[in-house]
Design a protein around this motif. Structure first.
Motif, PDB file in Angstrom:
ATOM      1  N   TYR B  34      40.461  52.906  40.926  1.00  0.00           N
ATOM      2  CA  TYR B  34      39.984  52.751  39.546  1.00  0.00           C
ATOM      3  C   TYR B  34      40.664  51.559  38.868  1.00  0.00           C
ATOM      4  O   TYR B  34      40.011  50.698  38.275  1.00  0.00           O
ATOM      5  N   LEU B  35      41.992  51.478  39.009  1.00  0.00           N
ATOM      6  CA  LEU B  35      42.737  50.402  38.344  1.00  0.00           C
ATOM      7  C   LEU B  35      42.298  49.027  38.819  1.00  0.00           C
ATOM      8  O   LEU B  35      42.329  48.059  38.065  1.00  0.00           O
ATOM      9  N   SER B  36      41.864  48.950  40.093  1.00  0.00           N
ATOM     10  CA  SER B  36      41.523  47.637  40.642  1.00  0.00           C
ATOM     11  C   SER B  36      40.278  47.052  39.970  1.00  0.00           C
ATOM     12  O   SER B  36      39.975  45.882  40.138  1.00  0.00           O
ATOM     13  N   PHE B  37      39.549  47.866  39.214  1.00  0.00           N
ATOM     14  CA  PHE B  37      38.375  47.348  38.492  1.00  0.00           C
ATOM     15  C   PHE B  37      38.673  47.136  37.003  1.00  0.00           C
ATOM     16  O   PHE B  37      37.765  46.972  36.207  1.00  0.00           O
ATOM     17  N   THR B  38      39.959  47.206  36.642  1.00  0.00           N
ATOM     18  CA  THR B  38      40.299  47.098  35.226  1.00  0.00           C
ATOM     19  C   THR B  38      41.292  45.960  34.997  1.00  0.00           C
ATOM     20  O   THR B  38      41.773  45.339  35.939  1.00  0.00           O
ATOM     21  N   GLU B  39      41.556  45.728  33.741  1.00  0.00           N
ATOM     22  CA  GLU B  39      42.665  44.849  33.414  1.00  0.00           C
ATOM     23  C   GLU B  39      43.590  45.637  32.498  1.00  0.00           C
ATOM     24  O   GLU B  39      43.160  46.185  31.489  1.00  0.00           O
ATOM     25  N   ARG B 259      55.066  39.853  38.392  1.00  0.00           N
ATOM     26  CA  ARG B 259      54.193  39.200  37.412  1.00  0.00           C
ATOM     27  C   ARG B 259      53.526  40.236  36.506  1.00  0.00           C
ATOM     28  O   ARG B 259      52.807  39.893  35.584  1.00  0.00           O
ATOM     29  N   TRP B 260      53.741  41.524  36.801  1.00  0.00           N
ATOM     30  CA  TRP B 260      53.207  42.651  36.012  1.00  0.00           C
ATOM     31  C   TRP B 260      51.704  42.604  35.839  1.00  0.00           C
ATOM     32  O   TRP B 260      51.182  42.961  34.794  1.00  0.00           O
ATOM     33  N   GLN B 261      50.991  42.142  36.888  1.00  0.00           N
ATOM     34  CA  GLN B 261      49.528  42.241  36.881  1.00  0.00           C
ATOM     35  C   GLN B 261      49.174  43.465  37.733  1.00  0.00           C
ATOM     36  O   GLN B 261      48.786  43.337  38.893  1.00  0.00           O
ATOM     37  N   ILE B 262      49.334  44.641  37.105  1.00  0.00           N
ATOM     38  CA  ILE B 262      49.241  45.876  37.874  1.00  0.00           C
ATOM     39  C   ILE B 262      47.844  46.083  38.455  1.00  0.00           C
ATOM     40  O   ILE B 262      47.679  46.439  39.620  1.00  0.00           O
ATOM     41  N   SER B 263      46.811  45.811  37.657  1.00  0.00           N
ATOM     42  CA  SER B 263      45.444  46.002  38.152  1.00  0.00           C
ATOM     43  C   SER B 263      45.153  45.061  39.309  1.00  0.00           C
ATOM     44  O   SER B 263      44.518  45.444  40.295  1.00  0.00           O
ATOM     45  N   PHE B 264      45.608  43.825  39.193  1.00  0.00           N
ATOM     46  CA  PHE B 264      45.369  42.895  40.289  1.00  0.00           C
ATOM     47  C   PHE B 264      46.099  43.374  41.540  1.00  0.00           C
ATOM     48  O   PHE B 264      45.554  43.323  42.640  1.00  0.00           O
ATOM     49  N   GLY B 265      47.327  43.883  41.353  1.00  0.00           N
ATOM     50  CA  GLY B 265      48.072  44.448  42.486  1.00  0.00           C
ATOM     51  C   GLY B 265      47.285  45.553  43.168  1.00  0.00           C
ATOM     52  O   GLY B 265      47.282  45.658  44.391  1.00  0.00           O
ATOM     53  N   ALA B 266      46.592  46.372  42.363  1.00  0.00           N
ATOM     54  CA  ALA B 266      45.784  47.452  42.949  1.00  0.00           C
ATOM     55  C   ALA B 266      44.665  46.872  43.803  1.00  0.00           C
ATOM     56  O   ALA B 266      44.361  47.393  44.881  1.00  0.00           O
ATOM     57  N   SER B 267      44.058  45.777  43.355  1.00  0.00           N
ATOM     58  CA  SER B 267      42.993  45.180  44.168  1.00  0.00           C
ATOM     59  C   SER B 267      43.585  44.586  45.444  1.00  0.00           C
ATOM     60  O   SER B 267      42.953  44.623  46.498  1.00  0.00           O
ATOM     61  N   VAL B 268      44.824  44.055  45.368  1.00  0.00           N
ATOM     62  CA  VAL B 268      45.478  43.564  46.587  1.00  0.00           C
ATOM     63  C   VAL B 268      45.645  44.715  47.577  1.00  0.00           C
ATOM     64  O   VAL B 268      45.366  44.573  48.770  1.00  0.00           O
ATOM     65  N   SER B 269      46.058  45.897  47.072  1.00  0.00           N
ATOM     66  CA  SER B 269      46.299  47.009  48.004  1.00  0.00           C
ATOM     67  C   SER B 269      45.003  47.436  48.679  1.00  0.00           C
ATOM     68  O   SER B 269      45.012  47.821  49.849  1.00  0.00           O
ATOM     69  N   TYR B 270      43.870  47.362  47.974  1.00  0.00           N
ATOM     70  CA  TYR B 270      42.607  47.682  48.646  1.00  0.00           C
ATOM     71  C   TYR B 270      42.168  46.570  49.595  1.00  0.00           C
ATOM     72  O   TYR B 270      41.542  46.844  50.632  1.00  0.00           O
ATOM     73  N   GLY B 271      42.509  45.313  49.264  1.00  0.00           N
ATOM     74  CA  GLY B 271      42.259  44.224  50.214  1.00  0.00           C
ATOM     75  C   GLY B 271      43.009  44.456  51.515  1.00  0.00           C
ATOM     76  O   GLY B 271      42.460  44.319  52.615  1.00  0.00           O
ATOM     77  N   ILE B 272      44.290  44.863  51.384  1.00  0.00           N
ATOM     78  CA  ILE B 272      45.105  45.139  52.579  1.00  0.00           C
ATOM     79  C   ILE B 272      44.497  46.288  53.371  1.00  0.00           C
ATOM     80  O   ILE B 272      44.390  46.230  54.600  1.00  0.00           O
ATOM     81  N   PHE B 273      44.079  47.329  52.657  1.00  0.00           N
ATOM     82  CA  PHE B 273      43.479  48.496  53.306  1.00  0.00           C
ATOM     83  C   PHE B 273      42.274  48.075  54.147  1.00  0.00           C
ATOM     84  O   PHE B 273      42.127  48.470  55.311  1.00  0.00           O
ATOM     85  N   LEU B 274      41.420  47.238  53.561  1.00  0.00           N
ATOM     86  CA  LEU B 274      40.223  46.751  54.256  1.00  0.00           C
ATOM     87  C   LEU B 274      40.607  45.998  55.525  1.00  0.00           C
ATOM     88  O   LEU B 274      40.072  46.250  56.614  1.00  0.00           O
ATOM     89  N   ILE B 275      41.558  45.080  55.389  1.00  0.00           N
ATOM     90  CA  ILE B 275      41.981  44.270  56.533  1.00  0.00           C
ATOM     91  C   ILE B 275      42.555  45.149  57.633  1.00  0.00           C
ATOM     92  O   ILE B 275      42.231  44.992  58.818  1.00  0.00           O
ATOM     93  N   ILE B 276      43.387  46.116  57.248  1.00  0.00           N
ATOM     94  CA  ILE B 276      43.987  46.991  58.259  1.00  0.00           C
ATOM     95  C   ILE B 276      42.911  47.813  58.964  1.00  0.00           C
ATOM     96  O   ILE B 276      42.928  47.958  60.189  1.00  0.00           O
ATOM     97  N   ALA B 277      41.933  48.306  58.198  1.00  0.00           N
ATOM     98  CA  ALA B 277      40.866  49.105  58.813  1.00  0.00           C
ATOM     99  C   ALA B 277      40.096  48.258  59.825  1.00  0.00           C
ATOM    100  O   ALA B 277      39.862  48.680  60.965  1.00  0.00           O
TER     101      ALA B 277
END
Lengths: 297, 305
Positions: B34-39, B259-277
């Motif tokens: 959810y956070l990865s789609f927010t700011e 850098r306290w861009q928490i939402s962007f960090g969440a999108s990074v974690s889903y990017g990593i998830f995709l790559i690992i899968a």
């Protein structure tokens, strides 16, 4: 065909050689193999050896010479380290968190595994499927959400976020269920029920005692994993005096700038407890893996 | 008879586990999504829905791609020697004439238990410039004229991190390979010996094909674990030019908590998830798709639960 030709060729060649040549070849292979093993073992030990030796030398010796024997500066290095870094407080914090969360982890996980092993109930295979699937999910996916959730719940700087999540150890449930399936006969449970024992009493006085070997191995591994964890304590604990040992070790360089002696003492202190655990649990831990507990399925 | 109606106790027993699971495992994963789609404004705490903005930035800015390439490079540098060494050593340790098998395995396995942060700091010190132990040895043996600045070179710094990770894990893999080797029945070897097979033929025609299930398991866990590298790689060097040793999880950490861009960090974690899968599936294909014969088709890992 090709293989048989090769084999025949090999046999003919063997006949041509004298016994002496064969013996020579046999022992030279052994010699090379043994030398290779010893070289790798020495290289694997080298970082520890350097750490051990360097921690007892002054900075001039560490920086400028190859030190092979212990020096005399250990206490001075130790004094400078503890002046800048309260490493023993980190040690106590880590020990507290790891002990409490491992205990909780083992109890809850064993209870869950017991239910999956010896009871039949609706939705059992679905729920167990979720547990198996979760083992494969990379842990970092939830990190950011977990942080935000904890900060919403005002639990930053609390130990609860570092302890409570370990109640849901999916691999632990899988491992204990395998163990119970293999070692605990249904008849024992039935007999206890006939004798009028309550369900929770059976778990505490019949099932748990039988699980001791599995609890110890899983417990040691869980404790070490917890003791070593870095990312979670790093983002949850912001207050210096609550920090865990790995978080403090990560700052050893900046706390003792250019002070190699003090830094080596710091990392030495962080390795010692693991060495102590390993010295009497190594066979057990290695057996857990070599017996193929994770592989039997 | 007495075993009937016990289901309610089972629900009672699994409740604490699933409460913790939902609260601390499942919810954070969904919340991250959810956070990865927010700011998120870290100071005011206000949340604004921004659709795919974070993901567009993730895949177009180039920083995430760079962190992926860094991770992949370090992973390959560490995994190749790690598995080769583990395979050679576990085969060697099977030999009947070896003395002190357990001692060797213990020495090789111990680094795996040491705190990863400690390993990182330790290797950073060994390879530091000037005055690191490795540089002192190189200088003493006259292998270099002046101290090597490992941290200053992207390639060398990646190699040092790869070495640290290899050192940390090869002994652990030996245990798995040993388990695989022990599971191969000795009668197969005896039959091959009667047919006149030599040691090399036994290794390539029997051992390796029968080890495939273990290899698949080790490869997939190495992909999942290895691509999430953080502790060791973060600690070894702090000042590599061009951040060529910043891994994906480190990029996530720095985005969210430095850098306290928490939402962007969440999108990074889903990017990593995709790559690992994707990479786990790919490595599964590579390791299992080889047309070499499989003697034990039923011998799969994790099957028959």
């Amino acid at each position: 065909m090709e293989q048989t030709n090769l084999v025949l060729h090999d046999r003919n060649r063997l006949k041509e050689h004298s016994i002496a040549t064969i013996l020579f070849r046999k022992y030279s292979v052994r010699l090379v193999g043994m030398l290779f093993l010893l070289t790798v073992a020495a290289s694997a030990f080298f970082p520890f050896y350097t750490m051990l030796i360097s921690s007892s030398h002054d900075n001039y010796a560490i920086m400028n010479t190859v030190t092979l024997v212990p020096g005399t500066s250990f206490l001075r290095n130790y004094a400078r380290l503890t002046e800048n870094l309260n490493i023993w407080r980190g040690f106590r914090n880590s020990a507290f968190i790891a002990t409490v969360s491992t205990t909780l982890n083992l109890y809850i996980t064993a209870l869950t595994a017991y239910a999956f092993s010896k009871f039949s109930f609706k939705g059992k295979s679905f729920l167990f499927g979720i547990i198996l699937f979760s083992i494969m999910i990379p842990g970092q996916v939830g990190t950011i959400g977990f942080y935000k959730q904890m900060s919403d719940m005002k639990l930053i700087n609390s130990y609860l976020p570092l302890i409570l999540p370990h109640m849901a150890n999916c691999f632990g449930v899988f491992f204990f269920r395998q163990y119970l399936n293999a070692t605990l006969p249904d008849e024992i449970i039935e007999a206890s029920l006939m004798d009028g024992c309550k369900e929770l009493t059976i778990f505490h006085w019949v099932v748990l005692p039988m699980m001791v070997p599995a609890l110890v191995t899983q417990g040691v591994l869980a404790f070490i994993g917890n003791w070593n964890s870095y990312l979670m304590p790093l983002i949850i604990i912001r207050e210096g005096r609550k920090m865990t040992l790995p978080v403090l070790i990560a700052t050893v360089k900046s706390a003792n700038v250019a002070d190699f002696g003090a830094q080596y003492v710091g990392i030495l202190i962080s390795v010692i407890p693991l060495l102590v655990i390993f010295s009497f649990a190594s066979n057990m831990l290695m057996d857990k893996i070599t017996a193929g507990d994770a592989l039997k399925g | 008879m007495v075993l009937k109606n016990r289901a309610k106790y089972a629900y009672f027993f699994i409740t604490p586990f699933f409460l913790a699971y939902i609260t601390f495992t499942l919810f954070p994963i969904l919340y991250s999504f959810y956070l990865s789609f927010t700011e998120l404004d870290p100071l005011g705490g206000t949340i604004k829905f921004v659709k795919f903005n974070n993901y567009i930035r993730l895949f177009t800015s180039g920083f995430f791609l760079q962190s992926f390439l860094n991770t992949l490079a370090i992973w390959i540098i560490s995994i190749v020697p790690q598995l080769t060494l583990a395979m050679v050593l576990s085969l060697l340790l099977q030999a009947k004439w070896i003395r002190g098998r357990r001692l060797f395995r213990s020495i090789f396995y111990f680094p795996n238990l040491v705190t990863p942060v400690t390993i990182g700091v330790l290797f950073g010190m060994l390879f530091s410039h000037p005055g690191g132990a490795i540089n002192n040895i190189l200088l003493m043996l006259n292998l270099t004229k002046e101290a090597v600045h490992f941290e200053n070179s992207p390639i060398l710094s990646r190699m040092v991190i790869g070495l640290a990770i290899c050192w940390q894990n090869f002994g652990y893999n030996i245990l798995f390979f040993t388990a695989g080797l022990n599971s191969i029945s000795s009668t197969i070897y005896e039959a091959a010996e009667i047919d006149g097979a030599n040691a090399w033929q036994k290794a390539t025609k029997i051992t390796l094909p029968l080890m495939r299930p273990i290899l698949i398991y080790v490869m997939i866990t190495s992909v999942i674990g290895g691509l999430q590298m953080f502790d060791v790689s973060k600690m070894v060097f702090t000042d590599v030019p061009g951040d060529r040793t910043t891994t994906m999880v480190q990029y996530m950490y720095e985005s969210a908590f430095e850098r306290w861009q928490i939402s962007f960090g969440a999108s990074v974690s889903y990017g990593i998830f995709l790559i690992i899968a994707v990479l786990s599936l790919l490595s599964y294909r590579v390791v299992s798709g080889n047309p070499a014969p499989r003697l034990h088709k039923h011998q799969t890992i994790g099957g028959g639960n």
